[in-house]
Design a protein around this motif. Structure first.
Motif, PDB file in Angstrom:
ATOM      1  N   ARG A  80       0.861  -1.182   0.000  1.00  0.00           N
ATOM      2  CA  ARG A  80       0.000   0.000   0.000  1.00  0.00           C
ATOM      3  C   ARG A  80       0.898   1.234   0.000  1.00  0.00           C
ATOM      4  O   ARG A  80       1.814   1.359   0.804  1.00  0.00           O
ATOM      5  CB  ARG A  80      -0.891  -0.003   1.236  1.00  0.00           C
ATOM      6  N   TYR A  81       0.652   2.165  -0.946  1.00  0.00           N
ATOM      7  CA  TYR A  81       1.483   3.356  -1.101  1.00  0.00           C
ATOM      8  C   TYR A  81       0.656   4.607  -0.836  1.00  0.00           C
ATOM      9  O   TYR A  81      -0.545   4.658  -1.125  1.00  0.00           O
ATOM     10  CB  TYR A  81       2.042   3.440  -2.526  1.00  0.00           C
ATOM     11  N   GLN A  82       1.322   5.645  -0.338  1.00  0.00           N
ATOM     12  CA  GLN A  82       0.634   6.925  -0.160  1.00  0.00           C
ATOM     13  C   GLN A  82       0.537   7.643  -1.492  1.00  0.00           C
ATOM     14  O   GLN A  82       1.511   7.716  -2.251  1.00  0.00           O
ATOM     15  CB  GLN A  82       1.371   7.817   0.843  1.00  0.00           C
ATOM     16  N   VAL A  83      -0.628   8.197  -1.782  1.00  0.00           N
ATOM     17  CA  VAL A  83      -0.859   8.947  -3.021  1.00  0.00           C
ATOM     18  C   VAL A  83      -0.499  10.406  -2.775  1.00  0.00           C
ATOM     19  O   VAL A  83      -1.044  11.048  -1.872  1.00  0.00           O
ATOM     20  CB  VAL A  83      -2.327   8.835  -3.480  1.00  0.00           C
ATOM     21  N   LEU A  84       0.432  10.940  -3.568  1.00  0.00           N
ATOM     22  CA  LEU A  84       0.862  12.326  -3.425  1.00  0.00           C
ATOM     23  C   LEU A  84       0.174  13.241  -4.424  1.00  0.00           C
ATOM     24  O   LEU A  84       0.046  14.440  -4.194  1.00  0.00           O
ATOM     25  CB  LEU A  84       2.385  12.417  -3.619  1.00  0.00           C
ATOM     26  N   GLU A  85      -0.256  12.678  -5.554  1.00  0.00           N
ATOM     27  CA  GLU A  85      -0.924  13.484  -6.593  1.00  0.00           C
ATOM     28  C   GLU A  85      -1.792  12.555  -7.424  1.00  0.00           C
ATOM     29  O   GLU A  85      -1.403  11.426  -7.737  1.00  0.00           O
ATOM     30  CB  GLU A  85       0.113  14.168  -7.488  1.00  0.00           C
ATOM     31  N   LEU A  86      -2.977  13.026  -7.785  1.00  0.00           N
ATOM     32  CA  LEU A  86      -3.890  12.260  -8.626  1.00  0.00           C
ATOM     33  C   LEU A  86      -4.463  13.186  -9.678  1.00  0.00           C
ATOM     34  O   LEU A  86      -5.079  14.198  -9.365  1.00  0.00           O
ATOM     35  CB  LEU A  86      -5.018  11.653  -7.783  1.00  0.00           C
ATOM     36  N   GLY A  87      -4.224  12.860 -10.944  1.00  0.00           N
ATOM     37  CA  GLY A  87      -4.719  13.692 -12.037  1.00  0.00           C
ATOM     38  C   GLY A  87      -5.192  12.834 -13.184  1.00  0.00           C
ATOM     39  O   GLY A  87      -5.213  11.605 -13.120  1.00  0.00           O
ATOM     40  N   SER A  88      -5.562  13.478 -14.261  1.00  0.00           N
ATOM     41  CA  SER A  88      -6.077  12.778 -15.430  1.00  0.00           C
ATOM     42  C   SER A  88      -4.995  11.896 -16.046  1.00  0.00           C
ATOM     43  O   SER A  88      -4.061  12.386 -16.666  1.00  0.00           O
ATOM     44  CB  SER A  88      -6.587  13.795 -16.455  1.00  0.00           C
ATOM     45  N   GLY A  89      -5.104  10.599 -15.846  1.00  0.00           N
ATOM     46  CA  GLY A  89      -4.166   9.658 -16.428  1.00  0.00           C
ATOM     47  C   GLY A  89      -2.843   9.537 -15.705  1.00  0.00           C
ATOM     48  O   GLY A  89      -1.988   8.757 -16.116  1.00  0.00           O
ATOM     49  N   VAL A  90      -2.625  10.307 -14.622  1.00  0.00           N
ATOM     50  CA  VAL A  90      -1.349  10.249 -13.900  1.00  0.00           C
ATOM     51  C   VAL A  90      -1.591  10.086 -12.403  1.00  0.00           C
ATOM     52  O   VAL A  90      -2.593  10.542 -11.855  1.00  0.00           O
ATOM     53  CB  VAL A  90      -0.488  11.508 -14.152  1.00  0.00           C
ATOM     54  N   LEU A  91      -0.638   9.425 -11.764  1.00  0.00           N
ATOM     55  CA  LEU A  91      -0.705   9.159 -10.335  1.00  0.00           C
ATOM     56  C   LEU A  91       0.720   9.222  -9.792  1.00  0.00           C
ATOM     57  O   LEU A  91       1.619   8.599 -10.337  1.00  0.00           O
ATOM     58  CB  LEU A  91      -1.301   7.762 -10.105  1.00  0.00           C
ATOM     59  N   ARG A  92       0.940  10.023  -8.744  1.00  0.00           N
ATOM     60  CA  ARG A  92       2.273  10.111  -8.137  1.00  0.00           C
ATOM     61  C   ARG A  92       2.201   9.534  -6.732  1.00  0.00           C
ATOM     62  O   ARG A  92       1.368   9.965  -5.926  1.00  0.00           O
ATOM     63  CB  ARG A  92       2.760  11.558  -8.121  1.00  0.00           C
TER      64      ARG A  92
END
Length: 657
Positions: A80-92
């Motif tokens: 399980r990873y922490q999500v730092l950014e969520l956008g259209s087609g991208v995930l950091r």
């Protein structure tokens, strides 16, 4: 008796307003948030109601968990990873799924059979490697070695590997695609280099060529199956699945079962209405327990606002520079000769700061085109870091410079708006883009004489600033800050980093000790010892001279490692007598010997500007004088009487100063 009656009246009006306003609740589109992160379709939060085993707000397999305002995602079946950014087609994500320094996340990182793939915009940092690998010299923040949550003694990486410029890109034995398992895992890095752990930074450049770095590993995500996009969206096939993106001037997630795509301005209005309604609902519940306090507070606030209504800018806006009276007074003096604007007026003129009205973005702010009600077309800069000392300093810099300096090749400041949290500056609108944009248009770009004329005018403006009684240093000279009008004349812009000093060698004591500016243009001596001078602008201008010769970007990671920095590349070519290798083919195709002769003369001048030792560089006035002489050195220019008159005027002004 007047005060209780007034309080009762205020409370009554508020209750009636709340009762008559329709309440907004979560629609079927399920607009969810976790902390400050917006959850977009097909992702949804754990615990969301479902129908027949399918979540209302997203698709099965895209579940997120919200814990203490932090968002987490399960990728694969293990970690399980922490999500730092969520956008259209991208995930950091944060690639470190625990604070265990010995964990081997290189071996366990696995994207096979998932809806995610590695992005090439990652700089991997391989830790504790037993074999050597690539090292890249790119400017990283001071805390780049660690995750914000990780503190380990052995955290220093052995090396860095860029997925955009890997060691194995040109190797017959290894292909990057194979080395990353088709961008599905990183196990080969662990096997080949015998590394135990990795971290990552995502990097990108904006239109001003500034490098932005974000901690984390950037992934691309997609939806498996056929396209299910909404109206006004386009479908992008991806790894056997697809992603949806809204067309220009539309905003949303782009999916038929998500929020879809709405006209950008309407969506902003909708968001504003929803926020207003939610705040009103909260206010209504608060009134039940604290009606009297609220009414009194509103009355006091209204009285205070009325007392300050006649001021151009509220005292709160002046306090950005600190509570000292001299700071407030200095800003009031600068504002006295400028036209007052209101936030509401400029918000309307820019269509709510819509992206369709955006002209560009830089380190200090974003610029929009605006159509005022009186018919004028202006440019509005919306400063970053609103309400902070940084924003105050940018305002003070631009106001100070453009109030003290008047020159035909400097962009004109009309006024500003400081009546809200977001400071806004209003400039003349220069309609023909920037020098950088023209240079990157290939055969549709500028001919040599036009390029030379534009940089000569820019040099005139900078020389003027450097020779004022209180010299002004621009500190961010670059081709993106040289605007071009319809008559192809130069307008130097963006004075957010500028400083005024008692002498040309002023080190601007109010500035941060950390060198500021745009990568590729920053004076290396200033970067080394933090001493700023007028010769720092000369160095940056030398890079601009190389740009008009080559039409290349100052920083370009697609070039060879030693050629990423344009200034370094130019010095190598000039010293080696191989300048022709990098001259813009468009200029060479002109087949004009006079042009090639001038190109070489300008390159020699640029070489002097790019000297590491600032004392070896010419002054801006000397640069201007040489450019004028070069410009007038051919018969094709000498026949132009207007050019002769302009040059005689400039030379006369230089000699008199």
């Amino acid at each position: 008796m007047a005060l209780p009656f007034l309080v009762f009246a205020v409370i009554t009006v508020l209750l009636l307003a709340v009762g008559s306003m329709p309440m907004l609740c979560l629609s079927s589109k399920c607009r969810q948030k976790c902390g400050s992160l917006d959850i977009i379709y097909p992702f949804y939060l754990k615990g969301t109601p479902s129908v027949n085993g399918h979540p209302n707000c997203g698709l099965r397999g895209y579940e997120l968990e919200c814990r203490e305002d932090k968002t987490f995602i399960l990728i694969g079946s293990e970690q399980r990873y922490q999500v730092l950014e969520l956008g259209s087609g991208v995930l950091r994500i944060d690639p470190l799924f625990s604070n265990n320094c010995s964990v081997n996340n290189l071996m366990t990182f696995q994207l096979s059979s998932t809806a995610y793939r590695l992005c090439s915009d990652n700089m991997l940092q391989l830790h504790n490697c037993k074999r050597g690998c690539q090292n890249y010299s790119i400017p990283l923040p001071k805390n780049y070695l660690l995750s914000p949550s990780l503190q380990c003694q052995d955290a220093r990486p052995s090396c860095c590997e860029s997925l955009q410029n890997s060691l194995f890109n040109n190797s017959p034995d290894f292909r990057l695609h194979d080395f990353t398992g088709g961008y599905q895992n990183l196990q080969n890095y662990s096997i080949y280099y015998e590394c135990s752990r990795f971290t990552s930074w995502t990097y990108a450049t904006n239109r001003s060529l500034s490098i932005y770095l974000y901690y984390g590993l950037k992934l691309e995500w997609f939806i498996k199956g056929h396209c299910s996009c909404s109206l006004h969206a386009r479908c992008k096939p991806s790894y056997g699945g697809h992603t949806c993106m809204c067309n220009a001037n539309f905003i949303g997630d782009g999916y038929a079962n998500g929020t879809g795509c709405d006209p950008e301005f309407e969506r902003e209005q909708e968001n504003h209405s929803r926020v207003t309604a939610n705040l009103t609902a909260i206010l209504a519940s608060g009134i039940v327990g604290a009606a009297c306090i609220l009414g009194i507070a509103m009355i006091i606030g209204a009285v205070l606002f009325r007392r300050r209504k006649d001021r151009f800018c509220s005292r709160r806006a002046f306090q950005w520079g600190g509570s000292r009276r001299e700071n407030i007074r200095s800003l009031e003096i600068l504002l006295s000769g400028l036209e007052p604007f209101t936030y509401k007026q400029l918000h309307k003129a820019t269509k709510g700061f819509a992206s369709s009205e955006k002209l560009g973005a830089g380190g200090s702010g974003t610029v929009y085109v605006a159509n005022l009600e009186d018919g004028r077309r202006v440019a509005v800069k919306r400063l970053h870091n609103s309400g902070t000392q940084v924003a105050y300093q940018h305002i003070l810099n631009e106001l100070s410079v453009l109030s003290a300096a008047k020159h035909k090749n400097l962009v004109m400041l009309f006024g500003c708006s400081l009546d809200s949290v977001e400071p806004l500056l209003v400039f003349e609108y220069v309609s023909n883009g920037t020098l950088a944009e023209h240079l990157q248009r290939g055969e549709e770009g500028l001919d040599w004489h036009t390029r030379l004329n534009i940089v000569t005018q820019a040099a005139d403006a900078l020389s003027y600033l450097h020779t004022l009684h209180a010299p002004i240093l621009h500190r961010d000279v670059k081709s993106w800050n040289i605007l071009v009008d319809d008559d192809l004349n130069a307008k130097v812009a963006d004075f957010g980093l500028s400083c005024l000093g008692p002498s040309a060698s002023s080190d601007c004591s109010h500035l941060s000790t950390i060198p500021q500016g745009t990568p590729g243009y920053v004076d290396p001596e200033y970067h080394q010892n933090f001493h700023l001078s007028d010769k720092s602008d000369v160095y940056s201008f030398g890079v601009v001279l190389i740009e008009i010769i080559t039409a290349l970007k100052p920083i370009d990671f697609s070039r060879e490692k030693k050629e990423v920095n344009l200034a370094t590349l130019a010095v190598i070519k000039i010293c080696g007598g191989t300048l022709e290798d990098i001259i813009d083919p468009f200029l060479q195709a002109q087949g004009n010997n006079d042009v090639i002769t001038m190109v070489h003369k300008v390159s020699e001048l640029a070489f002097r500007c790019l000297a590491y030792d600032k004392d070896a560089r010419p002054s801006m006035t000397e640069v201007l004088k040489e450019l004028i002489l070069i410009r007038e050195s051919t018969t094709s220019i000498k026949d132009d009487s207007t050019s002769i008159n302009n040059s005689n005027y400039l030379l006369g002004r230089i000699q008199s100063s």
